[in-house]
Design a protein around this motif. Sequence first.
Motif, PDB file in Angstrom:
ATOM      1  N   THR A   1       6.770 -59.836 110.594  1.00  0.00           N
ATOM      2  CA  THR A   1       7.432 -61.134 110.465  1.00  0.00           C
ATOM      3  C   THR A   1       8.954 -60.954 110.433  1.00  0.00           C
ATOM      4  N   ASP A   2       9.677 -61.958 110.959  1.00  0.00           N
ATOM      5  CA  ASP A   2      11.131 -61.867 110.956  1.00  0.00           C
ATOM      6  C   ASP A   2      11.752 -62.643 109.790  1.00  0.00           C
ATOM      7  N   LYS A   3      10.931 -63.108 108.867  1.00  0.00           N
ATOM      8  CA  LYS A   3      11.414 -63.795 107.662  1.00  0.00           C
ATOM      9  C   LYS A   3      11.632 -62.727 106.587  1.00  0.00           C
ATOM     10  N   VAL A   4      12.842 -62.145 106.580  1.00  0.00           N
ATOM     11  CA  VAL A   4      13.156 -60.992 105.740  1.00  0.00           C
ATOM     12  C   VAL A   4      14.432 -61.272 104.957  1.00  0.00           C
ATOM     13  N   GLU A   5      14.460 -60.818 103.710  1.00  0.00           N
ATOM     14  CA  GLU A   5      15.674 -60.936 102.894  1.00  0.00           C
ATOM     15  C   GLU A   5      15.861 -59.665 102.080  1.00  0.00           C
ATOM     16  N   ARG A   6      17.073 -59.498 101.540  1.00  0.00           N
ATOM     17  CA  ARG A   6      17.333 -58.322 100.707  1.00  0.00           C
ATOM     18  C   ARG A   6      16.589 -58.439  99.387  1.00  0.00           C
ATOM     19  N   ALA A   7      16.084 -57.309  98.911  1.00  0.00           N
ATOM     20  CA  ALA A   7      15.409 -57.237  97.616  1.00  0.00           C
ATOM     21  C   ALA A   7      16.313 -56.478  96.647  1.00  0.00           C
ATOM     22  N   LEU A   8      15.994 -56.552  95.362  1.00  0.00           N
ATOM     23  CA  LEU A   8      16.760 -55.795  94.374  1.00  0.00           C
ATOM     24  C   LEU A   8      16.564 -54.309  94.588  1.00  0.00           C
ATOM     25  N   MET A   9      17.625 -53.546  94.394  1.00  0.00           N
ATOM     26  CA  MET A   9      17.563 -52.090  94.551  1.00  0.00           C
ATOM     27  C   MET A   9      18.162 -51.433  93.321  1.00  0.00           C
ATOM     28  N   ALA A  10      17.611 -50.303  92.955  1.00  0.00           N
ATOM     29  CA  ALA A  10      18.209 -49.497  91.894  1.00  0.00           C
ATOM     30  C   ALA A  10      19.368 -48.718  92.504  1.00  0.00           C
ATOM     31  N   PRO A  11      20.474 -48.575  91.774  1.00  0.00           N
ATOM     32  CA  PRO A  11      21.584 -47.801  92.323  1.00  0.00           C
ATOM     33  C   PRO A  11      21.227 -46.326  92.431  1.00  0.00           C
TER      34      PRO A  11
ATOM     35  N   LYS B   1      24.647 -50.384 109.887  1.00  0.00           N
ATOM     36  CA  LYS B   1      25.992 -49.827 110.032  1.00  0.00           C
ATOM     37  C   LYS B   1      26.865 -50.256 108.847  1.00  0.00           C
ATOM     38  N   ASP B   2      26.781 -51.542 108.481  1.00  0.00           N
ATOM     39  CA  ASP B   2      27.521 -52.083 107.346  1.00  0.00           C
ATOM     40  C   ASP B   2      26.875 -53.409 106.952  1.00  0.00           C
ATOM     41  N   SER B   3      27.390 -54.045 105.897  1.00  0.00           N
ATOM     42  CA  SER B   3      26.772 -55.284 105.416  1.00  0.00           C
ATOM     43  C   SER B   3      26.908 -56.416 106.429  1.00  0.00           C
ATOM     44  N   LYS B   4      27.998 -56.440 107.193  1.00  0.00           N
ATOM     45  CA  LYS B   4      28.168 -57.480 108.212  1.00  0.00           C
ATOM     46  C   LYS B   4      27.122 -57.351 109.313  1.00  0.00           C
ATOM     47  N   THR B   5      26.778 -56.115 109.664  1.00  0.00           N
ATOM     48  CA  THR B   5      25.743 -55.892 110.675  1.00  0.00           C
ATOM     49  C   THR B   5      24.407 -56.442 110.176  1.00  0.00           C
ATOM     50  N   TYR B   6      24.083 -56.178 108.906  1.00  0.00           N
ATOM     51  CA  TYR B   6      22.846 -56.717 108.334  1.00  0.00           C
ATOM     52  C   TYR B   6      22.866 -58.243 108.409  1.00  0.00           C
TER      53      TYR B   6
ATOM     54  N   GLN C   1      22.341 -59.572 111.926  1.00  0.00           N
ATOM     55  CA  GLN C   1      20.958 -59.405 112.390  1.00  0.00           C
ATOM     56  C   GLN C   1      20.008 -60.347 111.651  1.00  0.00           C
ATOM     57  N   GLU C   2      20.273 -60.578 110.378  1.00  0.00           N
ATOM     58  CA  GLU C   2      19.416 -61.485 109.612  1.00  0.00           C
ATOM     59  C   GLU C   2      19.533 -62.906 110.162  1.00  0.00           C
ATOM     60  N   LYS C   3      20.765 -63.368 110.440  1.00  0.00           N
ATOM     61  CA  LYS C   3      20.987 -64.711 110.997  1.00  0.00           C
ATOM     62  C   LYS C   3      20.251 -64.912 112.312  1.00  0.00           C
ATOM     63  N   LYS C   4      20.212 -63.872 113.138  1.00  0.00           N
ATOM     64  CA  LYS C   4      19.565 -63.957 114.451  1.00  0.00           C
ATOM     65  C   LYS C   4      18.084 -63.609 114.394  1.00  0.00           C
ATOM     66  N   SER C   5      17.539 -63.417 113.176  1.00  0.00           N
ATOM     67  CA  SER C   5      16.129 -63.049 112.975  1.00  0.00           C
ATOM     68  C   SER C   5      15.741 -61.809 113.766  1.00  0.00           C
TER      69      SER C   5
ATOM     70  N   LEU D   1      10.176 -52.884 117.165  1.00  0.00           N
ATOM     71  CA  LEU D   1      11.264 -53.027 116.194  1.00  0.00           C
ATOM     72  C   LEU D   1      12.402 -52.065 116.525  1.00  0.00           C
ATOM     73  N   ALA D   2      12.049 -50.839 116.905  1.00  0.00           N
ATOM     74  CA  ALA D   2      13.069 -49.844 117.228  1.00  0.00           C
ATOM     75  C   ALA D   2      13.892 -50.282 118.441  1.00  0.00           C
ATOM     76  N   ARG D   3      13.243 -50.913 119.427  1.00  0.00           N
ATOM     77  CA  ARG D   3      13.979 -51.370 120.619  1.00  0.00           C
ATOM     78  C   ARG D   3      14.961 -52.471 120.287  1.00  0.00           C
ATOM     79  N   GLN D   4      14.712 -53.232 119.214  1.00  0.00           N
ATOM     80  CA  GLN D   4      15.615 -54.309 118.819  1.00  0.00           C
ATOM     81  C   GLN D   4      16.834 -53.793 118.053  1.00  0.00           C
ATOM     82  N   MET D   5      16.758 -52.564 117.581  1.00  0.00           N
ATOM     83  CA  MET D   5      17.868 -51.984 116.822  1.00  0.00           C
ATOM     84  C   MET D   5      19.047 -51.727 117.748  1.00  0.00           C
ATOM     85  N   PRO D   6      20.250 -51.796 117.204  1.00  0.00           N
ATOM     86  CA  PRO D   6      21.396 -51.362 118.014  1.00  0.00           C
ATOM     87  C   PRO D   6      21.214 -49.894 118.403  1.00  0.00           C
ATOM     88  N   LYS D   7      21.671 -49.550 119.587  1.00  0.00           N
ATOM     89  CA  LYS D   7      21.489 -48.194 120.122  1.00  0.00           C
ATOM     90  C   LYS D   7      22.017 -47.135 119.156  1.00  0.00           C
ATOM     91  N   GLU D   8      23.175 -47.383 118.556  1.00  0.00           N
ATOM     92  CA  GLU D   8      23.787 -46.408 117.651  1.00  0.00           C
ATOM     93  C   GLU D   8      22.914 -46.171 116.428  1.00  0.00           C
TER      94      GLU D   8
END
Length: 163
Positions: A40-50, A19-24, A27-31, A87-94
């Motif tokens: 695995t729930d050990k996930v971090e942001r990777a570099l992205m091309a704009p 939804k936004d960066s705060k949502t990410y 969710q990352e803090k709560k694994s 994984l889909a069930r763990q996503m927010p409903k929206e």
Amino acid sequence: MILYRLRCANGHEFDSWFKDSKTYERQEKKSLIGCAVCGTDKVERALMAPRIGKKGKDATLPVAVESPGAEAPATPSPEQQQQIAALARQMPKELREALLAVRAEVEKNCEHVGDKFAEEARKIHYGESDKRGIYGKTSEEEAQALAEEGIEFGRLPWIPRGN
């Protein structure tokens, strides 16, 4: 909505919408974010091309459906389907509903080319085939080769219906 390229502790890379960066961050803090390949729930942001958008008739681009690698079968195994559904069930409903709506629009408006995505995207890019929206699967290596050739495409998380 915001798209992040993510990398797990095992080196798998995949894209995910939030939804936004705060949502990410929440969710990352709560694994709550799991790797689309190994879970695995050990996930971090990777570099992205704009992404630079286009205007006009050329704005229709091919779409790639995320595939966990070159050896992946065309249809996920029952175990993989269970992992994706979990994984889909763990996503927010929206978010889940938004991804299902995106899937429905892609299926309605684009041509499914299956495992021939990279081949067909090249034909469209080089003018050997009519410009149109397509979707399908491709390996990580093929996706990298398409990007290196300057062929624009997007990757979508393809969650199962009914979750």
